[in-house]
Design a protein around this motif. Structure first.
Motif, short mmCIF file in Angstrom:
data_model
loop_
_atom_site.label_atom_id
_atom_site.label_comp_id
_atom_site.label_asym_id
_atom_site.label_seq_id
_atom_site.Cartn_x
_atom_site.Cartn_y
_atom_site.Cartn_z
N GLY A 69 16.54 27.40 4.14
CA GLY A 69 16.27 27.07 5.64
C GLY A 69 15.18 26.39 6.03
O GLY A 69 14.72 25.42 5.30
N ALA A 70 14.71 26.76 7.30
CA ALA A 70 13.49 25.86 7.81
C ALA A 70 12.38 26.41 7.28
O ALA A 70 11.93 27.66 7.72
CB ALA A 70 13.69 26.11 9.39
N THR A 83 16.77 23.47 9.57
CA THR A 83 17.55 24.65 9.32
C THR A 83 18.36 24.61 8.23
O THR A 83 18.90 25.62 7.53
CB THR A 83 18.24 25.04 10.70
N LEU A 84 18.96 23.32 8.09
CA LEU A 84 19.86 23.05 6.60
C LEU A 84 18.88 23.20 5.24
O LEU A 84 19.65 22.96 4.14
CB LEU A 84 20.83 21.88 6.90
N GLY A 85 17.57 23.11 5.36
CA GLY A 85 16.84 23.20 4.35
C GLY A 85 16.91 21.70 3.68
O GLY A 85 16.42 21.67 2.56
N ARG A 86 16.90 20.91 4.44
CA ARG A 86 16.60 19.53 4.02
C ARG A 86 15.23 18.95 4.36
O ARG A 86 14.72 19.32 5.05
CB ARG A 86 17.57 18.41 4.99
N ASP A 87 14.75 18.20 3.21
CA ASP A 87 13.14 18.01 3.12
C ASP A 87 13.02 16.73 4.24
O ASP A 87 13.72 15.84 4.02
CB ASP A 87 13.05 17.42 1.78
N GLN A 88 12.02 16.92 5.27
CA GLN A 88 11.98 16.14 6.19
C GLN A 88 11.12 14.63 5.83
O GLN A 88 11.71 13.59 6.34
CB GLN A 88 11.42 16.59 7.52
N LEU A 89 10.38 14.66 4.85
CA LEU A 89 9.76 13.55 4.35
C LEU A 89 10.91 12.64 3.75
O LEU A 89 10.93 11.21 3.90
CB LEU A 89 8.71 13.87 3.32
#
Lengths: 300, 324
Positions: A69-70, A83-89
């Motif tokens: 999650g986030a 929230t989908l657990g995707r890496d922001q970088l």
């Protein structure tokens, strides 16, 4: 320029006066503008980082981690995850590919087209000029953002369409500047000389006129890059631009909007700062180019 | 003077006609007014009724002619989304957007002039560098991002940190539920954040412009003359300098009012304000042809009108333009 040519021999005593080419003078003046030089370096690094994302990004672009999650920014996820657990970088770098590509492509197309229209209008004058300039006036009075949104709906919201549509709304600024410059240039003696020695109109425009107004053209091109990046991100933020699964910085902020004022508000910062930093660099480079091409502008 | 104004006004008429026609054509060729009814059981007949009503069997030029004929008589058709008269919806939305743009222009102009004059009269001072630096940031700032950050730090953060019942500045709408009117604290508390968002770019742009224009004027011969004959500094700056340096800014402001419509789309979307921008986004998402048509045409007319105003003001303030 004449001032340097006269002063230099006296300064250097009996040494030979150093002749500098236009290009050398230009480079020397550009490197004096420290902020612009730093901006060039940052922008190049940034661009390389985005386009080398498959090699350097810490995670895969499609990776989701729903169980995670986030999470807030930490050592593994420098800018946190959504929230989908995707890496922001990772997302930031991939989104940068689209944002930067659109920015530079729009500027390139708009500049080439605008220069052509402006040069033709300015050089041929009379009815050609009237027709072309009235045409550019029209583009200046339509509500740009709205027409963009409608055009994107019409042609589909892919990156190629975004580039073409934005370019059709940005070329007239370059056209106006180029036309003004050409008008004052075409009365000069060296153009007259070229004409007298039988050069064709195309040759005069391409070989004699354009090289002499490359400065204002380049400065306007940087303005177009900045405007294109901001406009694209705005449209995508409103949901009227690039559509998922493709992502630009505007889309990331659109996703983050709902988290304003919640525990996930950290999602707001990275994409916004990426846009701000890129546009800031582009504007500083434009500033440096202006000083380098036109030494008189340094006064203000 | 009158000839000058009427010549400019006459010149705007073909511009308005062509610009509005292009906008009309863009909407009509993108959206199908019959799209919604065609899927229903009685679709074919309903679709045909719409085609007849909107003259869709005729050429685009005739369609525009019919539309324009109705429009100048005040009939803009009905919305397919809300079934309300488009004219009523537009008037309501326009009122809210004009409040935003009006306050935005007023506040940006005041701040920009103050910053520009200070920077020009204190060229290369620390504050001048600070203002110039900030204007670079302002020019590079995406307005919508600034709006989100402003909500986070000026509305949410103080409320949570100091445990307030209400945020100091609201981030939704122009009024609280039970309030209305323009001269109360509630209105101001709603207005601060959207106006701030709308003005970041214009303040940055106009203050740079004002600085350059002021520097230009202050190096003119008549300023040196005024100084030489002993006019007090304050009077030189304001009466001789500022009054002349304002002329170019007035034109830029009038031209930018049109651009502020774009800004209003963003601001209204972020702050949920029921104005032209929201109306546009709702209509484009719903494919509401009649509203979109009216929207682009009215906005184009508004922009042309302000371009005309810019021309006229320039002529009024600077006789050299008018006479050439």
């Amino acid at each position: 320029m004449t001032a340097t040519a006269i002063e230099e021999p006296t300064l250097a005593g009996n040494a030979e006066p150093v002749a500098l080419t236009q290009w050398q003078l230009f480079r020397r003046r550009f490197f004096k503008h420290k902020v612009a030089v730093v901006s060039v370096v940052i922008l190049i690094l940034f661009t390389i980082a985005c386009f080398a994302a498959p090699l350097i990004a810490p995670f895969s672009n499609t990776d989701q981690d729903l169980l995670l999650g986030a999470v807030k920014p930490n050592a593994t996820h420098w800018f946190g995850t959504d929230t989908l657990g995707r890496d922001q970088l990772t997302r930031l770098l991939y989104a940068g590919q689209i944002s930067l590509k659109i920015g530079f492509a729009v500027a390139l197309i708009a500049t080439v087209f605008g220069t052509a229209v402006g040069a033709i209008a300015g050089y041929f004058g009379r009815s050609v000029e009237q027709a072309l300039m009235r045409f550019t006036d029209l583009f200046l009075v339509v509500p740009a953002l709205a027409i963009l949104a409608i055009a994107l709906k019409h042609f589909g919201r892919t990156d190629t369409v975004v580039i073409l549509v934005l370019a059709t709304l940005f070329w007239m600024y370059v056209a106006r500047v180029v036309r003004g410059q050409v008008l004052s240039l075409k009365e000069k003696e060296f153009i007259e000389a070229a004409r007298a020695s039988g050069a064709s109109r195309t040759r005069i425009i391409v070989r004699h006129v354009i090289p002499n107004i490359i400065g204002p053209i380049m400065v306007n091109a940087t303005l177009a890059v900045a405007a294109a990046i901001i406009t694209e991100s705005t449209l995508s933020f409103l949901g009227l631009g690039i559509q998922p699964p493709d992502t630009s910085w505007g889309n990331m902020l659109s996703d983050a909007e709902g988290f304003t004022g919640t525990g996930q508000s950290y999602l707001l910062y990275a994409p916004g700062l990426a846009i701000l930093l890129t546009v800031l660099c582009v504007n500083f480079i434009g500033d440096g180019l202006r000083d380098a091409f036109d030494p008189q502008s340094e006064k203000h | 003077m009158l000839t000058y104004i009427s010549r400019r006004a006459l010149y705007s008429i073909p511009v308005i006609l062509i610009a509005t026609f292009l906008s009309f054509w863009a909407v009509r060729s993108t959206f199908d007014p019959t799209a919604k009814v065609r899927v229903s059981r009685t679709g074919a007949r309903a679709a045909e009724q719409i085609r007849v009503r909107l003259h869709l069997h005729d050429s685009i030029f005739e369609q525009y002619g019919y539309w324009l004929g109705d429009a100048v008589q005040g009939d803009l058709g009905d919305s397919e989304r809300t079934h309300e008269a488009v004219g009523t919806m537009m008037t309501r939305a326009f009122g809210n957007t004009l409040q935003l743009i009006g306050w935005g222009v007023l506040i940006s102009a005041l701040i920009a002039v103050a910053l520009g004059v200070y920077s020009a009269t204190h060229q290369y001072s620390k504050l001048d560098y600070t203002f110039t630096g900030l204007s670079f940031v302002g020019l590079a700032m995406p307005a919508f991002w600034f709006g989100l950050i402003a909500i986070q730090w000026l509305a949410v953060w103080p409320k949570e940190t100091f445990n307030l019942n209400d945020p100091i500045f609201y981030s939704v709408g122009l009024h609280s539920g039970d309030q209305s009117g323009m001269f109360n604290l509630d209105y101001v508390r709603h207005l601060v954040l959207p106006v701030l968002t709308l003005t970041v770019l214009t303040i940055a742009e106009w203050s740079r412009f004002q600085r350059a224009s002021m520097l230009d004027v202050m190096s003119a011969d008549y300023i040196r003359t005024a100084r030489a004959k002993g006019v007090p500094r304050r009077s030189v700056v304001i009466r001789h300098g500022l009054r002349n340096a304002l002329i170019p800014l007035v034109t830029v402001v009038a031209l930018d009012v049109g651009a502020l419509f774009g800004g209003a789309i963003i601001t209204e979307s972020i702050f949920s304000i029921d104005g032209m921008g929201r109306l546009f986004i709702d209509s484009i998402n719903a494919g509401d042809v009649q509203v979109l048509t009216a929207w682009v045409v009215v906005t184009a007319v508004f922009i042309v009108a302000f371009n005309l105003l810019a021309d006229v003001l320039y002529g009024v303030l600077d006789p050299r333009i008018r006479l050439s």
